[in-house]
Scaffold this motif. Structure first.
Motif, PDB file in Angstrom:
ATOM      1  N   ASP A  22       0.864  -1.179   0.000  1.00 23.19           N
ATOM      2  CA  ASP A  22       0.000   0.000   0.000  1.00 23.19           C
ATOM      3  C   ASP A  22       0.903   1.233   0.000  1.00 23.19           C
ATOM      4  O   ASP A  22       1.495   1.588   1.020  1.00 23.19           O
ATOM      5  CB  ASP A  22      -0.900  -0.019   1.230  1.00 23.19           C
ATOM      6  CG  ASP A  22      -1.923   1.101   1.213  1.00 23.19           C
ATOM      7  OD1 ASP A  22      -1.904   1.916   0.263  1.00 23.19           O
ATOM      8  OD2 ASP A  22      -2.742   1.164   2.140  1.00 23.19           O
ATOM      9  N   THR A  23       1.027   1.859  -1.168  1.00 25.72           N
ATOM     10  CA  THR A  23       1.960   2.988  -1.296  1.00 25.72           C
ATOM     11  C   THR A  23       1.439   4.256  -0.622  1.00 25.72           C
ATOM     12  O   THR A  23       2.228   5.093  -0.216  1.00 25.72           O
ATOM     13  CB  THR A  23       2.249   3.278  -2.778  1.00 25.72           C
ATOM     14  OG1 THR A  23       1.022   3.512  -3.464  1.00 25.72           O
ATOM     15  CG2 THR A  23       2.990   2.117  -3.408  1.00 25.72           C
ATOM     16  N   LYS A  24       0.135   4.384  -0.475  1.00 25.39           N
ATOM     17  CA  LYS A  24      -0.418   5.580   0.165  1.00 25.39           C
ATOM     18  C   LYS A  24      -0.098   5.602   1.655  1.00 25.39           C
ATOM     19  O   LYS A  24       0.218   6.621   2.227  1.00 25.39           O
ATOM     20  CB  LYS A  24      -1.928   5.651  -0.044  1.00 25.39           C
ATOM     21  CG  LYS A  24      -2.311   5.920  -1.483  1.00 25.39           C
ATOM     22  CD  LYS A  24      -3.805   6.000  -1.627  1.00 25.39           C
ATOM     23  CE  LYS A  24      -4.166   6.193  -3.090  1.00 25.39           C
ATOM     24  NZ  LYS A  24      -5.614   6.212  -3.270  1.00 25.39           N
ATOM     25  N   ARG A  25      -0.190   4.422   2.297  1.00 24.81           N
ATOM     26  CA  ARG A  25       0.067   4.337   3.743  1.00 24.81           C
ATOM     27  C   ARG A  25       1.472   3.829   4.056  1.00 24.81           C
ATOM     28  O   ARG A  25       1.823   3.704   5.221  1.00 24.81           O
ATOM     29  CB  ARG A  25      -0.959   3.416   4.383  1.00 24.81           C
ATOM     30  CG  ARG A  25      -2.357   3.963   4.280  1.00 24.81           C
ATOM     31  CD  ARG A  25      -3.327   3.093   5.039  1.00 24.81           C
ATOM     32  NE  ARG A  25      -4.664   3.602   4.887  1.00 24.81           N
ATOM     33  CZ  ARG A  25      -5.701   2.889   4.531  1.00 24.81           C
ATOM     34  NH1 ARG A  25      -5.563   1.608   4.317  1.00 24.81           N
ATOM     35  NH2 ARG A  25      -6.878   3.439   4.411  1.00 24.81           N
ATOM     36  N   ASN A  26       2.220   3.464   3.020  1.00 23.01           N
ATOM     37  CA  ASN A  26       3.582   2.955   3.174  1.00 23.01           C
ATOM     38  C   ASN A  26       3.610   1.701   4.071  1.00 23.01           C
ATOM     39  O   ASN A  26       4.416   1.592   4.993  1.00 23.01           O
ATOM     40  CB  ASN A  26       4.521   4.039   3.706  1.00 23.01           C
ATOM     41  CG  ASN A  26       5.974   3.693   3.436  1.00 23.01           C
ATOM     42  OD1 ASN A  26       6.258   2.860   2.573  1.00 23.01           O
ATOM     43  ND2 ASN A  26       6.864   4.310   4.162  1.00 23.01           N
ATOM     44  N   LYS A  27       2.697   0.769   3.798  1.00 22.01           N
ATOM     45  CA  LYS A  27       2.619  -0.479   4.562  1.00 22.01           C
ATOM     46  C   LYS A  27       2.538  -1.656   3.600  1.00 22.01           C
ATOM     47  O   LYS A  27       2.102  -1.526   2.464  1.00 22.01           O
ATOM     48  CB  LYS A  27       1.389  -0.492   5.474  1.00 22.01           C
ATOM     49  CG  LYS A  27       1.469   0.497   6.602  1.00 22.01           C
ATOM     50  CD  LYS A  27       0.351   0.277   7.570  1.00 22.01           C
ATOM     51  CE  LYS A  27       0.513   1.241   8.738  1.00 22.01           C
ATOM     52  NZ  LYS A  27      -0.408   0.932   9.806  1.00 22.01           N
ATOM     53  N   SER A  28       2.956  -2.823   4.091  1.00 15.31           N
ATOM     54  CA  SER A  28       2.879  -4.058   3.315  1.00 15.31           C
ATOM     55  C   SER A  28       1.963  -5.034   4.035  1.00 15.31           C
ATOM     56  O   SER A  28       1.925  -5.092   5.260  1.00 15.31           O
ATOM     57  CB  SER A  28       4.266  -4.679   3.154  1.00 15.31           C
ATOM     58  OG  SER A  28       5.098  -3.809   2.448  1.00 15.31           O
ATOM     59  N   TYR A  29       1.236  -5.827   3.263  1.00 13.46           N
ATOM     60  CA  TYR A  29       0.333  -6.827   3.790  1.00 13.46           C
ATOM     61  C   TYR A  29       0.550  -8.141   3.057  1.00 13.46           C
ATOM     62  O   TYR A  29       1.034  -8.151   1.935  1.00 13.46           O
ATOM     63  CB  TYR A  29      -1.141  -6.405   3.600  1.00 13.46           C
ATOM     64  CG  TYR A  29      -1.475  -5.068   4.190  1.00 13.46           C
ATOM     65  CD1 TYR A  29      -1.785  -4.949   5.530  1.00 13.46           C
ATOM     66  CD2 TYR A  29      -1.483  -3.924   3.399  1.00 13.46           C
ATOM     67  CE1 TYR A  29      -2.099  -3.715   6.078  1.00 13.46           C
ATOM     68  CE2 TYR A  29      -1.797  -2.686   3.931  1.00 13.46           C
ATOM     69  CZ  TYR A  29      -2.101  -2.599   5.273  1.00 13.46           C
ATOM     70  OH  TYR A  29      -2.407  -1.387   5.803  1.00 13.46           O
ATOM     71  N   ILE A  30       0.154  -9.229   3.681  1.00 16.76           N
ATOM     72  CA  ILE A  30       0.126 -10.525   3.011  1.00 16.76           C
ATOM     73  C   ILE A  30      -1.327 -10.975   2.964  1.00 16.76           C
ATOM     74  O   ILE A  30      -1.980 -11.099   3.997  1.00 16.76           O
ATOM     75  CB  ILE A  30       0.992 -11.570   3.729  1.00 16.76           C
ATOM     76  CG1 ILE A  30       2.447 -11.169   3.625  1.00 16.76           C
ATOM     77  CG2 ILE A  30       0.764 -12.949   3.123  1.00 16.76           C
ATOM     78  CD1 ILE A  30       3.406 -12.121   4.264  1.00 16.76           C
ATOM     79  N   VAL A  31      -1.834 -11.187   1.763  1.00 13.65           N
ATOM     80  CA  VAL A  31      -3.211 -11.584   1.545  1.00 13.65           C
ATOM     81  C   VAL A  31      -3.223 -13.072   1.230  1.00 13.65           C
ATOM     82  O   VAL A  31      -2.458 -13.544   0.387  1.00 13.65           O
ATOM     83  CB  VAL A  31      -3.835 -10.780   0.379  1.00 13.65           C
ATOM     84  CG1 VAL A  31      -5.265 -11.198   0.144  1.00 13.65           C
ATOM     85  CG2 VAL A  31      -3.728  -9.302   0.651  1.00 13.65           C
ATOM     86  N   MET A  32      -4.070 -13.814   1.930  1.00  9.85           N
ATOM     87  CA  MET A  32      -4.149 -15.263   1.711  1.00  9.85           C
ATOM     88  C   MET A  32      -5.517 -15.612   1.132  1.00  9.85           C
ATOM     89  O   MET A  32      -6.540 -15.283   1.700  1.00  9.85           O
ATOM     90  CB  MET A  32      -3.950 -16.022   3.018  1.00  9.85           C
ATOM     91  CG  MET A  32      -2.556 -15.838   3.585  1.00  9.85           C
ATOM     92  SD  MET A  32      -2.338 -16.599   5.182  1.00  9.85           S
ATOM     93  CE  MET A  32      -2.812 -18.269   4.870  1.00  9.85           C
ATOM     94  N   ASP A  33      -5.526 -16.289  -0.009  1.00 11.16           N
ATOM     95  CA  ASP A  33      -6.751 -16.760  -0.649  1.00 11.16           C
ATOM     96  C   ASP A  33      -6.584 -18.220  -1.009  1.00 11.16           C
ATOM     97  O   ASP A  33      -5.536 -18.602  -1.541  1.00 11.16           O
ATOM     98  CB  ASP A  33      -7.057 -15.977  -1.916  1.00 11.16           C
ATOM     99  CG  ASP A  33      -7.446 -14.539  -1.634  1.00 11.16           C
ATOM    100  OD1 ASP A  33      -7.092 -13.689  -2.467  1.00 11.16           O
ATOM    101  OD2 ASP A  33      -8.085 -14.292  -0.611  1.00 11.16           O
ATOM    102  N   PRO A  34      -7.593 -19.058  -0.769  1.00  8.79           N
ATOM    103  CA  PRO A  34      -7.466 -20.453  -1.214  1.00  8.79           C
ATOM    104  C   PRO A  34      -7.536 -20.549  -2.733  1.00  8.79           C
ATOM    105  O   PRO A  34      -8.232 -19.779  -3.376  1.00  8.79           O
ATOM    106  CB  PRO A  34      -8.654 -21.155  -0.554  1.00  8.79           C
ATOM    107  CG  PRO A  34      -9.611 -20.071  -0.217  1.00  8.79           C
ATOM    108  CD  PRO A  34      -8.827 -18.809  -0.042  1.00  8.79           C
ATOM    109  N   LEU A  35      -6.773 -21.461  -3.274  1.00  6.90           N
ATOM    110  CA  LEU A  35      -6.814 -21.697  -4.716  1.00  6.90           C
ATOM    111  C   LEU A  35      -8.108 -22.403  -5.092  1.00  6.90           C
ATOM    112  O   LEU A  35      -8.594 -23.263  -4.355  1.00  6.90           O
ATOM    113  CB  LEU A  35      -5.648 -22.576  -5.163  1.00  6.90           C
ATOM    114  CG  LEU A  35      -4.285 -21.923  -5.208  1.00  6.90           C
ATOM    115  CD1 LEU A  35      -3.248 -22.970  -5.560  1.00  6.90           C
ATOM    116  CD2 LEU A  35      -4.270 -20.838  -6.256  1.00  6.90           C
TER     117      LEU A  35
END
Length: 166
Positions: free
Chosen positions: A150-163
């Protein structure tokens, strides 16, 4: 008639695809995993004996960690999809047994997987890979982890979705 219609041909193909129960399908895939891991171990041993270079250990790590290519073939509708973690568990137990109990410096697995040909080395670095593969096979089976920035908030996240493999 001598010629089958396209619909009859497709029906025959579907019947052949679904002739194994989920349990039997997962057992067959697990057997192919065992064969793949055994073949990978033999290739690494052959490489160590024939080429006399230090590439057998990285080759073994690459071959063993690529066991996730079998995951899409496991049927998740049955409990037996957990068999995907059986091979890494057995490899990890074997390393602990050979490195902690047997402690034979002349063993082929010790020569393939340790840097100093010491059986105690199997308890540290090399045993980490099967433990990680076991964890991934049980808790992260067929899930996607995508890093999002997220470049606006300068944060990184890990998103998990099942295949969606079904």
């Amino acid at each position: 008639t001598a010629f089958k219609t396209q619909n009859e041909t497709n029906q025959g193909t579907r019947d052949m695809e679904n002739h194994l129960s989920p349990l039997h399908n997962n057992i067959v895939v697990c057997l192919f995993m065992i064969l793949y891991f055994k073949l990978g171990t033999e290739v690494a041993c052959w490489t160590r004996l024939r080429l006399k270079r230090g590439i057998s250990r990285p080759l073994l790590h690459i071959l063993l960690s690529s066991g996730v290519v079998f995951w899409p073939y496991f049927d998740q509708s049955d409990w037996s999809w957990r068999l995907n973690a059986l091979v890494p568990a057995v490899v990890g137990i074997r390393m602990i047994y050979k490195g902690g109990i047997v402690r034979d410096p002349g063993d082929a697995d010790v020569a393939n997987m340790s840097l100093s040909n010491s059986p105690g080395d199997l308890l540290f670095g090399p045993s980490f890979l099967p433990l990680v593969m076991y964890y991934l096979g049980i808790y992260q089976f067929c899930k996607v982890q995508v890093p999002v920035r997220d470049t606006k908030r300068n944060k990184s996240y890990i998103v998990m979705d099942p295949l969606l493999l079904q």
